[in-house]
Design an enzyme around this catalytic site. Sequence first.
Site, mmCIF file in Angstrom:
data_model
loop_
_atom_site.group_PDB
_atom_site.id
_atom_site.type_symbol
_atom_site.label_atom_id
_atom_site.label_comp_id
_atom_site.label_asym_id
_atom_site.label_seq_id
_atom_site.Cartn_x
_atom_site.Cartn_y
_atom_site.Cartn_z
ATOM 1 N N ASP A 169 0.850 -1.204 0.000
ATOM 2 C CA ASP A 169 0.000 0.000 0.000
ATOM 3 C C ASP A 169 0.877 1.243 0.000
ATOM 4 O O ASP A 169 2.110 1.144 0.030
ATOM 5 C CB ASP A 169 -0.975 -0.012 1.196
ATOM 6 C CG ASP A 169 -2.327 0.592 0.812
ATOM 7 O OD1 ASP A 169 -2.354 1.749 0.360
ATOM 8 O OD2 ASP A 169 -3.353 -0.093 0.964
ATOM 9 N N GLY A 194 4.731 1.618 -1.169
ATOM 10 C CA GLY A 194 5.132 2.053 -2.504
ATOM 11 C C GLY A 194 3.926 2.509 -3.303
ATOM 12 O O GLY A 194 2.796 2.483 -2.815
ATOM 13 N N ASP A 195 4.219 2.911 -4.537
ATOM 14 C CA ASP A 195 3.171 3.313 -5.469
ATOM 15 C C ASP A 195 3.084 2.192 -6.506
ATOM 16 O O ASP A 195 4.053 1.954 -7.232
ATOM 17 C CB ASP A 195 3.587 4.649 -6.118
ATOM 18 C CG ASP A 195 2.613 5.083 -7.197
ATOM 19 O OD1 ASP A 195 1.759 4.270 -7.617
ATOM 20 O OD2 ASP A 195 2.711 6.238 -7.628
ATOM 21 N N PHE A 196 1.951 1.500 -6.537
ATOM 22 C CA PHE A 196 1.920 0.321 -7.410
ATOM 23 C C PHE A 196 1.921 0.661 -8.898
ATOM 24 O O PHE A 196 2.041 -0.221 -9.738
ATOM 25 C CB PHE A 196 0.828 -0.689 -7.033
ATOM 26 C CG PHE A 196 -0.584 -0.182 -6.851
ATOM 27 C CD1 PHE A 196 -1.144 0.768 -7.668
ATOM 28 C CD2 PHE A 196 -1.379 -0.732 -5.832
ATOM 29 C CE1 PHE A 196 -2.464 1.190 -7.496
ATOM 30 C CE2 PHE A 196 -2.692 -0.312 -5.639
ATOM 31 C CZ PHE A 196 -3.231 0.654 -6.481
ATOM 32 N N HIS A 214 -11.557 -1.324 -9.086
ATOM 33 C CA HIS A 214 -12.769 -0.499 -9.237
ATOM 34 C C HIS A 214 -12.505 0.992 -8.956
ATOM 35 O O HIS A 214 -13.320 1.827 -9.264
ATOM 36 C CB HIS A 214 -13.939 -1.048 -8.388
ATOM 37 C CG HIS A 214 -13.802 -0.837 -6.913
ATOM 38 N ND1 HIS A 214 -14.814 -1.161 -6.027
ATOM 39 C CD2 HIS A 214 -12.799 -0.345 -6.148
ATOM 40 C CE1 HIS A 214 -14.418 -0.865 -4.805
ATOM 41 N NE2 HIS A 214 -13.207 -0.374 -4.844
ATOM 42 N N ASP A 215 -11.331 1.286 -8.374
ATOM 43 C CA ASP A 215 -10.977 2.696 -8.110
ATOM 44 C C ASP A 215 -10.448 3.410 -9.345
ATOM 45 O O ASP A 215 -10.322 4.634 -9.335
ATOM 46 C CB ASP A 215 -9.855 2.770 -7.057
ATOM 47 C CG ASP A 215 -10.342 2.486 -5.650
ATOM 48 O OD1 ASP A 215 -11.561 2.449 -5.437
ATOM 49 O OD2 ASP A 215 -9.485 2.296 -4.763
ATOM 50 N N ASN A 261 -21.079 4.901 -6.644
ATOM 51 C CA ASN A 261 -20.192 5.318 -5.557
ATOM 52 C C ASN A 261 -18.784 5.574 -6.085
ATOM 53 O O ASN A 261 -18.117 6.529 -5.683
ATOM 54 C CB ASN A 261 -20.173 4.230 -4.476
ATOM 55 C CG ASN A 261 -19.552 4.720 -3.203
ATOM 56 O OD1 ASN A 261 -19.739 5.872 -2.826
ATOM 57 N ND2 ASN A 261 -18.784 3.881 -2.548
ATOM 58 N N GLN A 265 -16.654 9.123 -6.014
ATOM 59 C CA GLN A 265 -15.473 9.149 -5.151
ATOM 60 C C GLN A 265 -14.143 8.890 -5.853
ATOM 61 O O GLN A 265 -13.099 9.157 -5.279
ATOM 62 C CB GLN A 265 -15.606 8.076 -4.055
ATOM 63 C CG GLN A 265 -16.658 8.379 -3.030
ATOM 64 C CD GLN A 265 -16.323 7.733 -1.696
ATOM 65 O OE1 GLN A 265 -15.662 8.328 -0.870
ATOM 66 N NE2 GLN A 265 -16.761 6.518 -1.494
#
Length: 304
Positions: A169, A194-196, A214-215, A261, A265
């Site tokens: 994460d 880290g940044d994936f 889904h983000d 949603n 968001q």
Amino acid sequence: MSSPQEQGFRLLTEYTNGFMLSQVLFAACELGVFDLLSEALEPLGSAAVAVRLGTSSHGTQLLLDTCVSLKLLQVETSRGKALYQNTELSSTYLVRASPKYQGNMLLYLARTTYLCWGHLAQAVRDGKNRYQEAFGVPSDELFTAIYCSGALAKEYTALYPGCRVTVFDTPDVVRAAKEHFPFLEDDRIRFWEGDFFEDPLPEAELYILARVLHDWSDGRCARLLARIRRACKPGGAVLVIESLLDADGRGPLTTQLYSLNMLVQTEGRERTPAQYLALLGPAGFRDVQYRRTGGLYDAILGRT
Ligand SMILES: C[S@@+](CC[C@H](N)C(=O)[O-])C[C@H]1O[C@@H](n2cnc3c(N)ncnc32)[C@H](O)[C@@H]1O
């Protein structure tokens, strides 16, 4: 027997009032109603609840009785006095001491998600999320996300005693996880920050992306999946946990709501099985299979 028009109006009223139900639940959680009744040695009257919570007697009475109608509390009358206690539902999910406690998630929904939903019409107009507008800051999924990932890792290592899990994460989330949930890390579960999209990914046999794709837009999902494919050990796989839309996108209702949603968001959406296949295939995953679980979340597996 009511006419179709009356039935229609009743349905409309139910939809109109839907947000009130959530607010009753959120308020009772935030005020600590369920914790108080769980810790009390006997059922309590509303005056006693109001004194212990420091709330108004009129408001407390209304809230408790509404919780009874929602089956979140039960009431019994003794010598003309109404006494309240938790139901099995609230004892299981709404009492902090319960292992299945959902209160943190409810508070997150109340304080974050609900505010974004107040801008739904505008999000539909321009197709953009309302996070910045609702809060003036970028998206923050912190505590529920850490807890869910950590809990999943715990369950996984319990199911498969030989395996080790790395929870990947962002640095902020990993720092907060170590500070607030130190018990999630043990000799088989480690956190990796880290940044994936940019940083090296830990090598593994199975990558679990639970409620991650889904983000993101299709473009970002494609980038992430291609990176995972490159990091994945030979014979490995990616397991995507998401709520699957029906093939035509017109159900299930809960998944459609989740997709709205995502609209308010994030930059993402919920997807159909075909849409996941269209992401996983070009990223280099083959033999893609999906399984609807009958629960809120479904599984999509792609092999290398
Ligand atoms: C919707 S949460 C899901 C968390 C968890 N898997 C679950 O099911 O509850 C998405 C997670 O992705 C993390 N995340 C977002 N952008 C990231 C990035 N660029 N690199 C690593 N993690 C990221 C967030 O911090 C958050 O923990």
